[in-house]
Design a protein around this motif. Structure first.
Motif, mmCIF file in Angstrom:
data_model
loop_
_atom_site.group_PDB
_atom_site.id
_atom_site.type_symbol
_atom_site.label_atom_id
_atom_site.label_comp_id
_atom_site.label_asym_id
_atom_site.label_seq_id
_atom_site.Cartn_x
_atom_site.Cartn_y
_atom_site.Cartn_z
ATOM 1 N N THR A 2 24.376 14.681 44.225
ATOM 2 C CA THR A 2 23.957 15.606 45.257
ATOM 3 C C THR A 2 24.392 17.009 44.872
ATOM 4 N N GLU A 3 23.442 17.918 44.790
ATOM 5 C CA GLU A 3 23.759 19.301 44.489
ATOM 6 C C GLU A 3 23.691 20.103 45.765
ATOM 7 N N ARG A 4 24.307 21.277 45.751
ATOM 8 C CA ARG A 4 24.377 22.126 46.933
ATOM 9 C C ARG A 4 22.994 22.381 47.520
ATOM 10 N N ARG A 5 22.002 22.633 46.713
ATOM 11 C CA ARG A 5 20.693 22.981 47.242
ATOM 12 C C ARG A 5 20.000 21.790 47.921
ATOM 13 N N GLU A 6 20.471 20.589 47.685
ATOM 14 C CA GLU A 6 19.868 19.409 48.297
ATOM 15 C C GLU A 6 20.429 19.121 49.685
ATOM 16 N N ILE A 7 21.448 19.840 50.099
ATOM 17 C CA ILE A 7 22.069 19.621 51.402
ATOM 18 C C ILE A 7 21.309 20.432 52.449
ATOM 19 N N THR A 8 20.927 19.779 53.522
ATOM 20 C CA THR A 8 20.253 20.439 54.630
ATOM 21 C C THR A 8 21.163 20.364 55.841
ATOM 22 N N VAL A 9 21.256 21.463 56.584
ATOM 23 C CA VAL A 9 22.037 21.466 57.813
ATOM 24 C C VAL A 9 21.074 21.494 58.990
ATOM 25 N N VAL A 10 21.205 20.509 59.851
ATOM 26 C CA VAL A 10 20.337 20.349 61.012
ATOM 27 C C VAL A 10 21.131 20.690 62.270
ATOM 28 N N HIS A 11 20.581 21.566 63.103
ATOM 29 C CA HIS A 11 21.182 21.850 64.409
ATOM 30 C C HIS A 11 20.655 20.823 65.393
ATOM 31 N N ARG A 12 21.544 20.332 66.250
ATOM 32 C CA ARG A 12 21.155 19.390 67.300
ATOM 33 C C ARG A 12 20.468 18.159 66.747
ATOM 34 N N PRO A 13 21.146 17.399 65.920
ATOM 35 C CA PRO A 13 20.522 16.178 65.419
ATOM 36 C C PRO A 13 20.216 15.229 66.573
ATOM 37 N N GLY A 14 19.308 14.327 66.335
ATOM 38 C CA GLY A 14 18.998 13.340 67.355
ATOM 39 C C GLY A 14 17.512 13.124 67.520
ATOM 40 N N HIS A 15 16.714 13.998 66.926
ATOM 41 C CA HIS A 15 15.269 13.789 66.990
ATOM 42 C C HIS A 15 14.878 12.551 66.180
ATOM 43 N N ASP A 16 15.681 12.262 65.186
ATOM 44 C CA ASP A 16 15.508 11.073 64.362
ATOM 45 C C ASP A 16 16.667 10.139 64.705
ATOM 46 N N PRO A 17 16.394 8.895 65.112
ATOM 47 C CA PRO A 17 17.497 7.982 65.452
ATOM 48 C C PRO A 17 18.520 7.835 64.338
ATOM 49 N N GLY A 18 18.107 8.000 63.109
ATOM 50 C CA GLY A 18 19.034 7.922 61.981
ATOM 51 C C GLY A 18 20.059 9.037 62.007
ATOM 52 N N ASP A 19 19.657 10.221 62.520
ATOM 53 C CA ASP A 19 20.590 11.344 62.640
ATOM 54 C C ASP A 19 21.746 10.976 63.554
ATOM 55 N N GLU A 20 21.423 10.424 64.716
ATOM 56 C CA GLU A 20 22.468 10.102 65.677
ATOM 57 C C GLU A 20 23.384 8.996 65.143
ATOM 58 N N ALA A 21 22.816 8.020 64.477
ATOM 59 C CA ALA A 21 23.631 6.953 63.887
ATOM 60 C C ALA A 21 24.516 7.521 62.776
ATOM 61 N N GLY A 22 23.972 8.420 61.975
ATOM 62 C CA GLY A 22 24.758 9.047 60.918
ATOM 63 C C GLY A 22 25.878 9.903 61.479
ATOM 64 N N LEU A 23 25.577 10.650 62.541
ATOM 65 C CA LEU A 23 26.596 11.463 63.193
ATOM 66 C C LEU A 23 27.693 10.574 63.761
ATOM 67 N N ALA A 24 27.322 9.492 64.406
ATOM 68 C CA ALA A 24 28.312 8.566 64.981
ATOM 69 C C ALA A 24 29.211 7.996 63.886
ATOM 70 N N ARG A 25 28.625 7.650 62.747
ATOM 71 C CA ARG A 25 29.415 7.120 61.624
ATOM 72 C C ARG A 25 30.408 8.158 61.119
ATOM 73 N N LEU A 26 29.954 9.399 60.972
ATOM 74 C CA LEU A 26 30.841 10.464 60.501
ATOM 75 C C LEU A 26 31.968 10.737 61.496
ATOM 76 N N LEU A 27 31.636 10.762 62.787
ATOM 77 C CA LEU A 27 32.667 10.979 63.810
ATOM 78 C C LEU A 27 33.678 9.837 63.818
ATOM 79 N N ALA A 28 33.197 8.609 63.665
ATOM 80 C CA ALA A 28 34.111 7.457 63.615
ATOM 81 C C ALA A 28 35.043 7.586 62.417
ATOM 82 N N ASP A 29 34.493 7.919 61.259
ATOM 83 C CA ASP A 29 35.322 8.098 60.062
ATOM 84 C C ASP A 29 36.362 9.188 60.276
ATOM 85 N N TYR A 30 35.932 10.298 60.882
ATOM 86 C CA TYR A 30 36.837 11.423 61.150
ATOM 87 C C TYR A 30 37.996 10.974 62.037
#
Length: 166
Positions: A2-30
């Motif tokens: 993964t290179e820097r230019r391949e990273i996308t930052v999304v405001h207010r994830p959740g339009h895609d169910p995968g976003d919310e699941a990914g966010l939940a996983r990251l928060l749990a890890d944190y």
């Protein structure tokens, strides 16, 4: 890789169910990592304090008034950060986390850049944050972005409070 230019930052994830699941996983890890670093034995999300479990199980409600930033690589969530709603022209950065497999690739930097831009676009004059003293890499990262140590607003031992003008 993964290179820097391949990273996308999304405001207010959740339009895609995968976003919310990914966010939940990251928060749990944190939260699990933070509790372990504080010496708390927590074997899973169910062992976390209620307020942290609420963030993980329903981030949309937990952060309803806040800006949630999610860094993705392709369709995979690789980092997150929350910018709280402003109070007296000040917002707080919380929950900055990068998946360990994606560290060293600019994910956290992209999230902080996006947080500062979000604050500026919304008329916030100051950003503040707190970070555990033992997270020296995070402290150094914040310092590179112009945050300076300030008087603590939080009585918890080992917490470093920082702020910067937007």
């Amino acid at each position: 890789m993964t290179e820097r230019r391949e990273i996308t930052v999304v405001h207010r994830p959740g339009h895609d169910p995968g976003d919310e699941a990914g966010l939940a996983r990251l928060l749990a890890d944190y939260h699990l990592r933070t509790e372990a670093e504080k010496g708390q034995v927590v074997t899973g999300v169910e062992g976390l304090p209620d307020r942290y479990r609420a963030e993980i199980t329903d981030p949309r409600t937990a952060f309803a008034a806040d800006a949630v930033l999610l860094a993705t690589s392709g369709r995979t969530a690789v980092g997150c950060l929350v910018v709280t709603a402003p109070v007296d022209d000040c917002s707080e950065i919380k929950r900055l986390w990068t998946d360990p497999a994606h560290r060293g690739r600019g994910v956290a930097s992209r999230l902080i850049d996006a947080a500062v831009a979000h604050a500026a676009e919304n008329g916030v004059s100051t950003l503040r944050l707190s970070v555990w003293r033992w997270r020296t890499g995070a402290v150094a990262l914040y310092e590179r972005f112009g945050f300076t140590v300030t008087e603590s607003w939080d009585a918890r031992d080992q917490l470093v409070c920082m702020r910067r003008v937007v």
